[in-house]
Design a protein around this motif. Structure first.
Motif, PDB file in Angstrom:
ATOM      1  N   ILE A 127      27.277 -21.438  -7.801  1.00 29.36           N
ATOM      2  CA  ILE A 127      26.721 -20.404  -8.669  1.00 29.36           C
ATOM      3  C   ILE A 127      25.309 -20.038  -8.220  1.00 29.36           C
ATOM      4  O   ILE A 127      24.927 -18.863  -8.224  1.00 29.36           O
ATOM      5  N   GLU A 128      24.534 -21.022  -7.822  1.00 31.78           N
ATOM      6  CA  GLU A 128      23.175 -20.768  -7.337  1.00 31.78           C
ATOM      7  C   GLU A 128      23.192 -19.838  -6.128  1.00 31.78           C
ATOM      8  O   GLU A 128      22.415 -18.882  -6.052  1.00 31.78           O
ATOM      9  N   GLU A 129      24.070 -20.086  -5.194  1.00 31.57           N
ATOM     10  CA  GLU A 129      24.180 -19.248  -3.994  1.00 31.57           C
ATOM     11  C   GLU A 129      24.609 -17.826  -4.361  1.00 31.57           C
ATOM     12  O   GLU A 129      24.070 -16.849  -3.829  1.00 31.57           O
ATOM     13  N   TYR A 130      25.556 -17.704  -5.279  1.00 31.38           N
ATOM     14  CA  TYR A 130      26.006 -16.378  -5.726  1.00 31.38           C
ATOM     15  C   TYR A 130      24.852 -15.603  -6.367  1.00 31.38           C
ATOM     16  O   TYR A 130      24.658 -14.427  -6.087  1.00 31.38           O
ATOM     17  N   LEU A 131      24.076 -16.263  -7.236  1.00 32.26           N
ATOM     18  CA  LEU A 131      22.953 -15.598  -7.894  1.00 32.26           C
ATOM     19  C   LEU A 131      21.884 -15.172  -6.894  1.00 32.26           C
ATOM     20  O   LEU A 131      21.302 -14.093  -7.018  1.00 32.26           O
ATOM     21  N   LYS A 132      21.623 -16.007  -5.891  1.00 33.52           N
ATOM     22  CA  LYS A 132      20.652 -15.640  -4.859  1.00 33.52           C
ATOM     23  C   LYS A 132      21.107 -14.397  -4.097  1.00 33.52           C
ATOM     24  O   LYS A 132      20.316 -13.491  -3.844  1.00 33.52           O
ATOM     25  N   GLU A 133      22.383 -14.357  -3.738  1.00 30.94           N
ATOM     26  CA  GLU A 133      22.926 -13.192  -3.033  1.00 30.94           C
ATOM     27  C   GLU A 133      22.862 -11.949  -3.909  1.00 30.94           C
ATOM     28  O   GLU A 133      22.518 -10.865  -3.438  1.00 30.94           O
ATOM     29  N   LEU A 134      23.188 -12.094  -5.186  1.00 29.24           N
ATOM     30  CA  LEU A 134      23.168 -10.967  -6.114  1.00 29.24           C
ATOM     31  C   LEU A 134      21.753 -10.412  -6.292  1.00 29.24           C
ATOM     32  O   LEU A 134      21.535  -9.204  -6.217  1.00 29.24           O
ATOM     33  N   TYR A 157       0.827  -1.196   0.000  1.00 32.88           N
ATOM     34  CA  TYR A 157       0.000   0.000   0.000  1.00 32.88           C
ATOM     35  C   TYR A 157       0.867   1.255   0.000  1.00 32.88           C
ATOM     36  O   TYR A 157       1.767   1.390   0.815  1.00 32.88           O
ATOM     37  N   TYR A 158       0.576   2.132  -0.946  1.00 34.14           N
ATOM     38  CA  TYR A 158       1.188   3.444  -1.004  1.00 34.14           C
ATOM     39  C   TYR A 158       0.101   4.485  -0.805  1.00 34.14           C
ATOM     40  O   TYR A 158      -1.077   4.151  -0.701  1.00 34.14           O
ATOM     41  N   ARG A 159       0.488   5.731  -0.776  1.00 32.16           N
ATOM     42  CA  ARG A 159      -0.481   6.788  -0.522  1.00 32.16           C
ATOM     43  C   ARG A 159      -1.575   6.843  -1.582  1.00 32.16           C
ATOM     44  O   ARG A 159      -2.746   7.048  -1.263  1.00 32.16           O
ATOM     45  N   THR A 160      -1.218   6.643  -2.839  1.00 33.16           N
ATOM     46  CA  THR A 160      -2.193   6.787  -3.919  1.00 33.16           C
ATOM     47  C   THR A 160      -2.468   5.502  -4.691  1.00 33.16           C
ATOM     48  O   THR A 160      -3.222   5.521  -5.660  1.00 33.16           O
ATOM     49  N   CYS A 161      -1.865   4.381  -4.280  1.00 32.75           N
ATOM     50  CA  CYS A 161      -2.093   3.146  -5.030  1.00 32.75           C
ATOM     51  C   CYS A 161      -1.810   1.918  -4.169  1.00 32.75           C
ATOM     52  O   CYS A 161      -1.224   2.007  -3.103  1.00 32.75           O
ATOM     53  N   VAL A 162      -2.253   0.796  -4.684  1.00 35.74           N
ATOM     54  CA  VAL A 162      -2.004  -0.512  -4.074  1.00 35.74           C
ATOM     55  C   VAL A 162      -1.433  -1.393  -5.175  1.00 35.74           C
ATOM     56  O   VAL A 162      -1.937  -1.394  -6.295  1.00 35.74           O
ATOM     57  N   CYS A 163      -0.367  -2.142  -4.874  1.00 35.29           N
ATOM     58  CA  CYS A 163       0.218  -2.966  -5.936  1.00 35.29           C
ATOM     59  C   CYS A 163       0.675  -4.328  -5.406  1.00 35.29           C
ATOM     60  O   CYS A 163       0.879  -4.524  -4.219  1.00 35.29           O
ATOM     61  N   ASN A 164       0.795  -5.243  -6.341  1.00 37.45           N
ATOM     62  CA  ASN A 164       1.330  -6.578  -6.097  1.00 37.45           C
ATOM     63  C   ASN A 164       1.896  -7.060  -7.428  1.00 37.45           C
ATOM     64  O   ASN A 164       1.155  -7.484  -8.303  1.00 37.45           O
ATOM     65  N   ILE A 165       3.197  -6.960  -7.601  1.00 38.36           N
ATOM     66  CA  ILE A 165       3.838  -7.334  -8.853  1.00 38.36           C
ATOM     67  C   ILE A 165       4.705  -8.558  -8.602  1.00 38.36           C
ATOM     68  O   ILE A 165       5.504  -8.583  -7.679  1.00 38.36           O
ATOM     69  N   ASN A 166       4.535  -9.564  -9.429  1.00 38.35           N
ATOM     70  CA  ASN A 166       5.300 -10.800  -9.287  1.00 38.35           C
ATOM     71  C   ASN A 166       6.049 -11.095 -10.577  1.00 38.35           C
ATOM     72  O   ASN A 166       5.523 -10.902 -11.666  1.00 38.35           O
ATOM     73  N   TYR A 167       7.281 -11.554 -10.444  1.00 39.53           N
ATOM     74  CA  TYR A 167       8.092 -11.972 -11.581  1.00 39.53           C
ATOM     75  C   TYR A 167       8.553 -13.401 -11.346  1.00 39.53           C
ATOM     76  O   TYR A 167       8.848 -13.791 -10.224  1.00 39.53           O
ATOM     77  N   HIS A 168       8.635 -14.154 -12.401  1.00 43.60           N
ATOM     78  CA  HIS A 168       9.158 -15.513 -12.350  1.00 43.60           C
ATOM     79  C   HIS A 168      10.342 -15.550 -13.299  1.00 43.60           C
ATOM     80  O   HIS A 168      10.197 -15.322 -14.503  1.00 43.60           O
ATOM     81  N   MET A 169      11.532 -15.810 -12.772  1.00 45.67           N
ATOM     82  CA  MET A 169      12.729 -15.824 -13.611  1.00 45.67           C
ATOM     83  C   MET A 169      13.098 -17.263 -13.965  1.00 45.67           C
ATOM     84  O   MET A 169      13.079 -18.138 -13.108  1.00 45.67           O
TER      85      MET A 169
END
Length: 54
Positions: free
Chosen positions: A34-41, A7-19
């Motif tokens: 590599i998986e751990e590095y990508l998660k940290e990044l 919730y923001y002052r003028t809007c409500v949002c829910n944005i989801n991305y699947h990579m």
């Protein structure tokens, strides 16, 4: 679902991305290191930009 809303002052949002990581010839290159590095990044970028990673 309602608890995921932001919730923001003028809007409500829910944005989801699947990579999806797709590499040439579908080779298995995402080992645990590599998986751990990508998660940290991704987490670091999310913190810098003010996003939440689930």
């Amino acid at each position: 679902m309602k608890e995921d809303l932001i919730y923001y002052r003028t809007c409500v949002c829910n944005i989801n991305y699947h990579m999806v990581w797709s590499v040439k010839y579908r080779r298995k290159i995402l080992n645990s290191e590599i998986e751990e590095y990508l998660k940290e990044l991704v987490q670091q970028i999310a913190e810098d930009k003010g996003f939440t990673v689930h």
